[in-house]
Every structure is written in structure tokens, then in C-alpha cells.
Design a protein around this motif. Sequence first.
Motif, short mmCIF file in Angstrom:
data_model
loop_
_atom_site.label_atom_id
_atom_site.label_comp_id
_atom_site.label_asym_id
_atom_site.label_seq_id
_atom_site.Cartn_x
_atom_site.Cartn_y
_atom_site.Cartn_z
N ILE A 382 0.74 -1.07 0.00
CA ILE A 382 -0.02 -0.04 -0.02
C ILE A 382 1.06 1.40 0.13
CG2 ILE A 382 -1.87 1.49 1.43
CD1 ILE A 382 -2.76 -1.34 2.49
N ASP A 383 1.93 1.20 0.95
CA ASP A 383 2.74 2.45 1.01
C ASP A 383 3.43 2.70 -0.56
OD1 ASP A 383 1.95 2.58 3.45
OD2 ASP A 383 3.85 1.86 4.44
N SER A 384 3.93 1.69 -0.93
CA SER A 384 4.62 1.81 -2.15
C SER A 384 3.68 2.32 -3.34
CB SER A 384 5.07 0.49 -3.01
OG SER A 384 6.10 -0.11 -1.59
N LEU A 385 2.50 1.99 -3.46
CA LEU A 385 1.54 2.29 -4.44
C LEU A 385 1.16 3.69 -4.25
CD1 LEU A 385 -1.02 -0.82 -4.58
CD2 LEU A 385 0.38 0.20 -6.46
N VAL A 386 0.92 3.96 -2.94
CA VAL A 386 0.48 5.42 -2.78
C VAL A 386 1.73 6.56 -3.04
CG1 VAL A 386 0.05 6.95 -0.80
CG2 VAL A 386 -0.93 4.71 -0.78
N ARG A 387 2.87 5.92 -2.71
CA ARG A 387 4.19 6.97 -2.73
C ARG A 387 4.46 6.87 -4.35
NH1 ARG A 387 9.03 4.54 -3.19
NH2 ARG A 387 8.16 2.98 -1.96
#
Length: 391
Positions: A382-387
Motif C-alpha cells: 500500500i505504501d509503495s503504491l501511494v508513494r
Amino acid sequence: MPDENRDAFIPLSVPSISGQEWTYVKECLDTGWVSSVGSYVDDFEQKFSEVHNDRKSVALASGTASLHLALKVAGVSKGDLVVTSALSFIAPANAVAYLGADPVFIDCELPYYQMNVDLLERYLEDECVLRDGELIDKVLDRRIAALLPVHHLGHPVEIDRIAEIGLKYGIPVVEDASESIGARYGGRLVGTFGDSACYSFNGNKLITAGAGGMYLSNSDEAAKQVKHLSTQAKCDPIEYDHDEIGYNYRLNNVSAAIGLAQLERLDDYIGKKCAIASRYSEGLDSVQGIYPMRESGNCDSVWWMYTVRVDSKQTAINSRETLRQLSEVGVQSRPIWKPLSDLDLFRFGSRLGTPVARQCYEQCLSIPCSVGLLEHEQDRVIDSLVRMLSR
Ligand SMILES: *Cc1c(COP(=O)(O)O)cnc(C)c1O
């Protein structure tokens, strides 16, 4: 969290072996029942029937084998047409082609990625005509021999409507439930609406047998025929006597042992998939340009392959660049299928146009969703996608 875990590779989807698999397989090896006859084949079929309203089950070597025989037994033959999904894994269309028939492709809808049943109805109403009790495509002058809807990505297609359409025109409905075992439409299990249904237990499916498939039917006679065809159409238990061209499509006992152990865990796996889906939804819903997977109001999805749509008009990068960058940080993702109607192989069945399928192909990515996915792994995705995607 230990350092070496921080960048550990997160696969898209891997099997979870956490039930009686070892015990059952060991019994096969200890007793020597490792081939295509054995008690686990029978037990797997019986348990599968119990789960599916006591419809008849026949265990087979693959989901594709099941589709091939289901269509054959439904009466599909050379020169026929079979109506199926444009946005799909290729197996259902291949099974149509094995019989010398041709697929006609219907576009999908958004946001659920299923066959657009309005378009199906319109095709059958406007482009086909009833002649001597058979529905004929007016342009091709060929018979529609079956409807082959697919329940994609763990979510049901509008199967009650399709079953009604099948009844109205007298066309058999074969459900491809390979990706959606355990999903429900209006509370009722997929695979129990049509005349028959097909399942796959390939390694990437919700439950696996290593490889394998199941045929499910409301007809004893059809199930008997499928069993017969899958065993080289051998008529006598002793003599080598055969009454038609058969196939070697049986499931072996070791695979059935694994399949049975997995089937016993199905509800648990579905629960885990639902939890993964709601966490993704929470983490991604508010991000501009990312459209997480959804569930239609009257459906219970099993969220087999969690997929997001990335609208690059609103995001920093597009789906394929996202795939590349995710891979750099050890997160596996995958595009969804190129529309079958865009393959040279199947140009024939593509005259209806499938713009939504093409849009999905360009914009969609499936992201890690193994039953055993850990929360900290999911947070990394999730963090990777949001970033990557936020502008
Ligand atoms: C996986 C799959 C199949 C084929 O299953 P195999 O067991 O690999 O032959 C058929 N249809 C759909 C929709 C699938 O996703």
C-alpha cells in the motif's frame, strides 16, 4: 521488524499449505495409491458435491480439461458459436476452439470486470434469430450452441440473468467458476446456476491440487458422460473396449489428496481474502486515480486476485510503469489479460467491439494477495503504491 525482512520479495499469489495436505499425501505414498484411481479422488468429488448443493462432481486433470468436456457434453460441435467473455484468461476460448467451434466475445463492465449482460442480451436479441428452435447469428449464419460466462477475479458475473437468458433461448449455460470457487450471487453459490460449471485447482487459484479441475453438473447423465470421456471412453472395467474418442483427463490420487485438504480450508481462505480486500480498500480508496476492486451489492466476492485500476490521467505514472517500479522494490504485480478479442487467434469472434476490456487491460494491475500475506507486507504494498502514484 528484522532488517532482512524489510525488502523481502512479496509474491503476487502463492498457495498456502496449512491443512491435512501432508497427512493425506503421505497416505497416498504409504499405500501406493498414487495414480488415477484412489479413495482421495472419490472423497474430493464427494466433498465438492456436498459443498455445492449435491450437484454431481467429476475430478479432472485441469480446469481447461473440464471446460473442454463440459462444452462437448453440452453439445457444442464443429462450426458452432459459443458466447463468452472478452476480458478473460484464454482457457475458455481455447476449449471452444478444441471442439472446432468459435467464441463470440462480449465486452466487460466496470467496476466489477464481469461480462456486460446488457450487451449479451442485445447481441442475442438484435444480431441473432430463432430458426427451428435454434438461435442463429444472422451475420455468420451459425448456431449459438452454449453460453460460457466466466466469474472473473473472485466476483460473480450476473449469473441469474444469464441463466434466464439460457432458458429463454434453450441454450445450455456452462459457468467457468475457476477463479471464483465459493463466491455467491444473491446468497447462492456460483456454479449452481447453469447446467454445469468448471473449476481449476492450478497453483495460483484460491485452492490448489498442484494442478487439477472439477466438472460440476445438475445432471447425473452429463456427469457420467464426462467421467467416461475423461477415461479414454473405456466401456468395460476389464476389456479394452471403447465406444468413442476419449481423453486422458483424469485427476490423480495425490493431487486429489492435496485438493481435498485445501477444500477443507476453503471458508478460512475466503475469510483471509476478504480481510486482505478490506485492508486494501481502506489503504487505497482515497488515493486519486486508483480504483480498488469492489463488490456488487447482492454478491459475496471471494476476492481471488486483488486488482486495482490505475487511471494515469490522474496519477503520477501509468499501470505498466507502476509494475516496473513495484518490481524494483520487491513487490510482484501483474497486468490482467489482453482482451481475447484483440488476439489474432480469435479475430473471428471480435466484431462486437470490446472497448472496456481494452481499457481494463491498459489500466489494471493485480497486486499481492496470497492467503498467507502478512499485514506488514500488505502495508509495504500500500505504501509503495501511494508513494508511486500520488501526484
Ligand atoms: C485458471 C483458469 C482456467 C484454467 O485452469 P487450468 O487448471 O489452468 O487448466 C480456466 N478458466 C479460467 C477463467 C481460469 O482463470
